[in-house]
Enzyme design. Structure first.
Site, PDB file in Angstrom:
ATOM      1  N   GLU A 143       1.482  -5.916   6.725  1.00  0.00           N
ATOM      2  CA  GLU A 143       2.214  -5.253   7.804  1.00  0.00           C
ATOM      3  C   GLU A 143       3.619  -5.352   7.018  1.00  0.00           C
ATOM      4  O   GLU A 143       4.583  -4.475   7.383  1.00  0.00           O
ATOM      5  CB  GLU A 143       2.281  -5.789   8.970  1.00  0.00           C
ATOM      6  CG  GLU A 143       1.218  -5.424  10.113  1.00  0.00           C
ATOM      7  CD  GLU A 143       0.097  -6.415   9.598  1.00  0.00           C
ATOM      8  OE1 GLU A 143      -1.032  -6.560  10.101  1.00  0.00           O
ATOM      9  OE2 GLU A 143       0.280  -7.613   8.688  1.00  0.00           O
ATOM     10  N   ARG A 188      -1.624  -9.010 -20.899  1.00  0.00           N
ATOM     11  CA  ARG A 188      -2.411  -8.949 -22.031  1.00  0.00           C
ATOM     12  C   ARG A 188      -1.962  -7.896 -22.976  1.00  0.00           C
ATOM     13  O   ARG A 188      -2.389  -7.731 -24.297  1.00  0.00           O
ATOM     14  CB  ARG A 188      -3.839  -8.219 -21.683  1.00  0.00           C
ATOM     15  CG  ARG A 188      -3.752  -6.922 -21.159  1.00  0.00           C
ATOM     16  CD  ARG A 188      -5.031  -6.226 -20.613  1.00  0.00           C
ATOM     17  NE  ARG A 188      -5.969  -5.895 -21.868  1.00  0.00           N
ATOM     18  CZ  ARG A 188      -5.827  -4.777 -22.512  1.00  0.00           C
ATOM     19  NH1 ARG A 188      -5.094  -3.866 -22.134  1.00  0.00           N
ATOM     20  NH2 ARG A 188      -6.688  -4.551 -23.433  1.00  0.00           N
ATOM     21  N   PRO A 223       0.851  -1.334   0.059  1.00  0.00           N
ATOM     22  CA  PRO A 223      -0.049  -0.011  -0.036  1.00  0.00           C
ATOM     23  C   PRO A 223       0.749   1.116  -0.125  1.00  0.00           C
ATOM     24  O   PRO A 223       0.345   2.233  -0.225  1.00  0.00           O
ATOM     25  CB  PRO A 223      -0.858  -0.006   1.172  1.00  0.00           C
ATOM     26  CG  PRO A 223      -0.173  -1.334   2.190  1.00  0.00           C
ATOM     27  CD  PRO A 223       0.601  -2.089   1.035  1.00  0.00           C
ATOM     28  N   ASP A 278      -7.343   1.265 -25.662  1.00  0.00           N
ATOM     29  CA  ASP A 278      -7.584   0.958 -24.324  1.00  0.00           C
ATOM     30  C   ASP A 278      -7.930   2.072 -23.469  1.00  0.00           C
ATOM     31  O   ASP A 278      -7.822   3.144 -23.908  1.00  0.00           O
ATOM     32  CB  ASP A 278      -6.452   0.378 -23.300  1.00  0.00           C
ATOM     33  CG  ASP A 278      -6.402  -1.069 -23.550  1.00  0.00           C
ATOM     34  OD1 ASP A 278      -5.360  -1.618 -22.848  1.00  0.00           O
ATOM     35  OD2 ASP A 278      -7.259  -1.797 -24.111  1.00  0.00           O
TER      36      ASP A 278
HETATM   37  N1  LIG Z   1      -3.035  -3.426   0.960  1.00  0.00           N
HETATM   38  C1  LIG Z   1      -1.762  -4.220   0.482  1.00  0.00           C
HETATM   39  C2  LIG Z   1      -1.468  -5.296   1.551  1.00  0.00           C
HETATM   40  C3  LIG Z   1      -0.330  -5.905   1.151  1.00  0.00           C
HETATM   41  C4  LIG Z   1       0.154  -6.024  -0.033  1.00  0.00           C
HETATM   42  C5  LIG Z   1      -0.285  -5.092  -0.949  1.00  0.00           C
HETATM   43  C6  LIG Z   1      -1.394  -4.227  -0.624  1.00  0.00           C
HETATM   44  C7  LIG Z   1      -1.467  -3.288  -1.758  1.00  0.00           C
HETATM   45  C8  LIG Z   1      -1.276  -2.942  -3.054  1.00  0.00           C
HETATM   46  N2  LIG Z   1      -1.894  -2.203  -3.384  1.00  0.00           N
HETATM   47  C9  LIG Z   1      -2.685  -1.532  -2.658  1.00  0.00           C
HETATM   48  O1  LIG Z   1      -2.632  -2.382  -1.482  1.00  0.00           O
END
Ligand SMILES: Nc1ccccc1-c1cnco1
Length: 239
Positions: free
Chosen positions: A112, A154, A85, A169
């Site tokens: 985490e 793709r 994230p 696209d």
């Molecule tokens: N929330 C997460 C938790 C663990 C690994 C990736 C993510 C992630 C990747 N893109 C948005 O969230």
């Protein structure tokens, strides 16, 4: 192209072997390997994480497990992608860049995260990208890998039946796709827009661009701000 995924939930990546991606594998357009991180654990409990230094909620994934896993799975031509994230945004532009790579390895961590030293150590030997697919919280990186692998594969030559659509696209011209219609001509008293049945391709093209501009303005005004000046003609600005 070869893609490898390291995860504690290998079964989560089974969809990679279905449908379009499955056919690309059968046709030799891509090779995909999925590896269980626990194969690199050493203790009877096959532990992959531990409490965070400095305290706080959740667990952090162990460097002594991830290190040997990436040593074995990554090679000379690898780009390592770590979904998180806290990562840079995954975009269609990045999907195109990844489609040009020889070997992608995706390291699926839990929310985490993975001990930062794993990324720092790998970055001494290969390019490493920490990537987010959006501003929301997942349990782990596996869903993000499914998204990124589909967006990348793709784009590979021969994968899509109709390669033109990769160029047309959403996002490829900087705008969202407008609405699409197919038969029947009227459905639940809703008719297909007349222009689409006019056979006048110039008018149809103009209508579709107007729809794309209006939808982009309504749903993603941020994309319009990013468009190069020359990308919008005077008609576009009047929409
Ligand atoms: N929330 C997460 C938790 C663990 C690994 C990736 C993510 C992630 C990747 N893109 C948005 O969230």
């Amino acid at each position: 192209m070869r893609i490898d995924v390291v995860t504690i939930f290998p079964e989560y990546l089974q969809p990679l072997r279905a449908a379009l991606l499955g056919r690309a594998i059968e046709r030799g357009l891509i090779d995909i390997g999925v590896h269980d991180l626990r194969d690199w654990t050493h203790d009877v409990h096959r532990a992959v994480d531990d409490s965070p230094y400095g305290g706080g909620p959740g667990m952090v994934m162990k460097p002594q497990v991830w290190g040997p896993a990436l040593d074995e799975v990554c090679g000379e031509d690898t780009r390592l992608v770590v979904p998180t994230p806290a990562g840079k945004p995954f975009t269609q532009q990045l999907a195109h860049a990844y489609a040009a790579e020889q070997h992608l390895v995706f390291a699926c961590g839990r929310y985490e995260g993975i001990d930062q030293r794993v990324v720092d150590d790998a970055a001494e030997r290969m390019p490493v990208d920490e990537i987010s697919i959006g501003d929301y919280v997942l349990v782990g990186g596996e869903a993000a890998v499914l998204v990124m692998v589909e967006a990348v594969v793709r784009l590979l030559p021969g994968v899509l039946g109709n390669p033109v659509s990769a160029e047309q696209d959403s996002f490829s011209d900087g705008l969202l796709e407008g609405p699409s219609y197919t038969r029947p001509e009227v459905w639940r008293e809703r008719a297909v827009p007349d222009v689409l049945r006019s056979g006048n391709h110039a008018l149809i093209e103009r209508w579709r661009r107007d729809q794309a501009l209006a939808r982009t303005f309504d749903r993603r005004p941020d994309l319009l701000e990013r468009l190069p000046e020359e990308h919008l003609d005077k008609h576009d600005r009047a929409v």
